[in-house]
Design a protein around this motif. Sequence first.
Motif, PDB file in Angstrom:
ATOM      1  N   ILE A  14       0.850  -1.187   0.000  1.00 36.30           N
ATOM      2  CA  ILE A  14       0.000   0.000   0.000  1.00 36.30           C
ATOM      3  C   ILE A  14       0.886   1.238   0.000  1.00 36.30           C
ATOM      4  CG2 ILE A  14      -1.808   1.245   1.253  1.00 36.30           C
ATOM      5  CD1 ILE A  14      -1.365  -2.262   2.287  1.00 36.30           C
ATOM      6  N   HIS A  15       0.682   2.095  -0.980  1.00 34.87           N
ATOM      7  CA  HIS A  15       1.402   3.361  -1.032  1.00 34.87           C
ATOM      8  C   HIS A  15       0.474   4.474  -0.566  1.00 34.87           C
ATOM      9  CE1 HIS A  15       4.181   1.190  -3.767  1.00 34.87           C
ATOM     10  NE2 HIS A  15       5.065   2.032  -3.285  1.00 34.87           N
ATOM     11  N   VAL A  16       0.945   5.253   0.374  1.00 34.58           N
ATOM     12  CA  VAL A  16       0.134   6.318   0.945  1.00 34.58           C
ATOM     13  C   VAL A  16       0.883   7.640   0.819  1.00 34.58           C
ATOM     14  CG1 VAL A  16      -0.791   7.194   3.108  1.00 34.58           C
ATOM     15  CG2 VAL A  16      -1.008   4.774   2.580  1.00 34.58           C
ATOM     16  N   ARG A  82      18.961   3.776  -3.069  1.00 33.52           N
ATOM     17  CA  ARG A  82      18.515   4.059  -4.431  1.00 33.52           C
ATOM     18  C   ARG A  82      17.970   2.785  -5.058  1.00 33.52           C
ATOM     19  NH1 ARG A  82      23.125   8.102  -7.044  1.00 33.52           N
ATOM     20  NH2 ARG A  82      22.738   9.802  -5.546  1.00 33.52           N
ATOM     21  N   LYS A  83      16.773   2.872  -5.609  1.00 32.42           N
ATOM     22  CA  LYS A  83      16.146   1.744  -6.298  1.00 32.42           C
ATOM     23  C   LYS A  83      16.131   2.112  -7.782  1.00 32.42           C
ATOM     24  CE  LYS A  83      11.648  -0.656  -6.369  1.00 32.42           C
ATOM     25  NZ  LYS A  83      10.288  -0.645  -5.800  1.00 32.42           N
ATOM     26  N   SER A  84      16.957   1.407  -8.539  1.00 34.16           N
ATOM     27  CA  SER A  84      17.120   1.796  -9.945  1.00 34.16           C
ATOM     28  C   SER A  84      16.128   1.102 -10.848  1.00 34.16           C
ATOM     29  CB  SER A  84      18.526   1.432 -10.427  1.00 34.16           C
ATOM     30  OG  SER A  84      19.485   2.030  -9.605  1.00 34.16           O
ATOM     31  N   VAL A 121       7.286  -0.821   7.042  1.00 29.97           N
ATOM     32  CA  VAL A 121       6.758   0.492   6.649  1.00 29.97           C
ATOM     33  C   VAL A 121       7.972   1.321   6.291  1.00 29.97           C
ATOM     34  CG1 VAL A 121       5.477   2.539   7.373  1.00 29.97           C
ATOM     35  CG2 VAL A 121       4.866   0.300   8.321  1.00 29.97           C
ATOM     36  N   HIS A 122       8.049   1.781   5.064  1.00 29.09           N
ATOM     37  CA  HIS A 122       9.196   2.614   4.704  1.00 29.09           C
ATOM     38  C   HIS A 122       8.782   3.863   3.952  1.00 29.09           C
ATOM     39  CE1 HIS A 122       9.271   0.183   0.823  1.00 29.09           C
ATOM     40  NE2 HIS A 122       9.355   1.415   0.379  1.00 29.09           N
ATOM     41  N   LEU A 123       9.749   4.762   3.791  1.00 28.91           N
ATOM     42  CA  LEU A 123       9.482   6.025   3.097  1.00 28.91           C
ATOM     43  C   LEU A 123      10.184   6.035   1.753  1.00 28.91           C
ATOM     44  CD1 LEU A 123       9.822   8.970   5.639  1.00 28.91           C
ATOM     45  CD2 LEU A 123       7.774   8.204   4.442  1.00 28.91           C
ATOM     46  N   GLU A 124       9.579   6.716   0.808  1.00 27.03           N
ATOM     47  CA  GLU A 124      10.208   6.897  -0.491  1.00 27.03           C
ATOM     48  C   GLU A 124       9.621   8.134  -1.142  1.00 27.03           C
ATOM     49  OE1 GLU A 124       9.246   2.983  -1.961  1.00 27.03           O
ATOM     50  OE2 GLU A 124       7.438   3.705  -2.962  1.00 27.03           O
ATOM     51  N   GLU A 125      10.026   8.380  -2.384  1.00 25.24           N
ATOM     52  CA  GLU A 125       9.489   9.559  -3.074  1.00 25.24           C
ATOM     53  C   GLU A 125       8.531   9.101  -4.161  1.00 25.24           C
ATOM     54  OE1 GLU A 125      12.593  11.615  -5.192  1.00 25.24           O
ATOM     55  OE2 GLU A 125      13.696   9.776  -5.580  1.00 25.24           O
ATOM     56  N   MET A 149       4.624   6.838   1.692  1.00 23.54           N
ATOM     57  CA  MET A 149       4.900   5.811   2.688  1.00 23.54           C
ATOM     58  C   MET A 149       4.409   4.487   2.114  1.00 23.54           C
ATOM     59  SD  MET A 149       3.705   5.806   6.647  1.00 23.54           S
ATOM     60  CE  MET A 149       1.963   5.581   6.361  1.00 23.54           C
ATOM     61  N   GLU A 150       5.264   3.482   2.165  1.00 20.71           N
ATOM     62  CA  GLU A 150       4.844   2.183   1.648  1.00 20.71           C
ATOM     63  C   GLU A 150       4.686   1.205   2.805  1.00 20.71           C
ATOM     64  OE1 GLU A 150       6.872   0.631  -1.808  1.00 20.71           O
ATOM     65  OE2 GLU A 150       6.387  -1.435  -1.268  1.00 20.71           O
ATOM     66  N   ILE A 151       3.543   0.538   2.823  1.00 20.31           N
ATOM     67  CA  ILE A 151       3.268  -0.465   3.853  1.00 20.31           C
ATOM     68  C   ILE A 151       3.148  -1.817   3.155  1.00 20.31           C
ATOM     69  CG2 ILE A 151       1.597  -1.219   5.612  1.00 20.31           C
ATOM     70  CD1 ILE A 151       0.755   1.819   5.686  1.00 20.31           C
TER      71      ILE A 151
HETATM   72 MN    MN Z   1       7.168   1.599  -3.504  1.00 21.38          MN
END
Ligand code: MN
Length: 442
Positions: A14-16, A82-84, A121-125, A149-151
């Motif tokens: 889930i992306h919030v 970094r996720k390429s 639960v992590h953060l990204e852009e 925020m990705e859960i």
């Molecule tokens: Mn994601």
Amino acid sequence: METKKLRTIIGLEIHVELKTKSKMFCGCSTDHFGKKPNTHTCPVCLGLPGALPVPNRKAIEWSLMAGLSLGCQTNSLSKFDRKSYFYPDLPKGYQISQYDLPFSYSGKVETEKKEIGITRVHLEEDTAKLIHRNGVSLIDFNRSGVSLMEIVTEPEIDSPELAKIFLKELQTKLRHLKISDCDMEKGSMRLEANISLSQNDQLPGYKVEVKNLNSFRFVERSIRFEVERQKEILAQGETPLQETRGWDSKTQSTYSQRQKEEAKDYRYFPEPDIPPINLKTSSQSEQPLDLEQIKKQLPELSQRKEARFQEDYGLRPDQAKILSQNPQTADFFDRVAKVAKKKGLEIKAVANAMINKKINWQEISPEDLVEQLSKAGQKKILTASALKEVVGRVIKNNSKPVADFKKGQQGAIEFLVGLVMKETKGQANPNQVRQEISRQLA
Ligand code: MN
Ligand code: ZN
């Protein structure tokens, strides 16, 4: 053909979008919905060479808060990675996300059916938005870099129904934290489901990811569709492809988009422009992030509210549940209840009014509502003689419960009270009704 026992295995991502005022790594405003394209950008969120990202402190605090409210453990040392991957909506060619040290991990969410584990639960852009029009594709970078925020859940969801129940519970929880609108139509909550079927309790060697699910209904339907599709493939002795599929709401079916990447395809590596974040001694800001402080900021969550409404106000469990779901409704009810208590109005009457009449609480003050309800309550009580008449009629027309009552079945009187209340459309006091029935049957 032999029929094997199949078990459905579903995990959700889930992306919030967080409601922070500025984006995840720059100072651009996040108030971009419906705004002119490319007006909320800067070198950082446009991914221009040399621009340096600076993490948004509020977003980190909120993601920690979300983790805590989902019963997660917190990583005291965390970092961005970094996720390429290559896609036009990602100007840098990589997304700043988190890989092996997310802010939170190992939580759980209680639902009415089953407890579902939270992996992380992590953060990204967020990415930019692609707009396809007249044969060309345009990019709007207003959303690029918004705090996301990705859960991720454990693959413990075993039916489409449970997926929906879980998501509603999660949405309620996050809304109570007031960190996201979780509005699927506006894209502030977006879902992906990983679905596979296991045969004879063995772990399946594949999983299918379904993307672009922008309503609870589509989640349920797409899972149902996938389960059937995969069942047919397995019945032929084959294994479904490991792939990413999209949901087409017109045909109500999923379609193949691309072969699913594996973690190694993303070539994760630590983001060199952002130092690791140590919760107690974070060096990049004057004030270290303090988990104890964040714990203190945790608002009352819906489940606790539900319990409190029953204990403090004597509401029935179903009433407490309805009034505690939405944080704004719950706050309003709390305020009205306070006024009602002062004015001697029964709090249950307020609860009933709010549930049944769908009061537009944005347009009425708690004081006015209580006043209205008090007046309505006074005006509507039947006169003693009118009540006498209705009770007489109900007794005459219902010989069975009357006989039961006379035989000593105390419960029968409640049935008669109910009938009278129905006849009078609630304009009677149940205690007076009970007295009048007893009097007439004595
Ligand atoms: Mn994601
Ligand atoms: Zn920016």
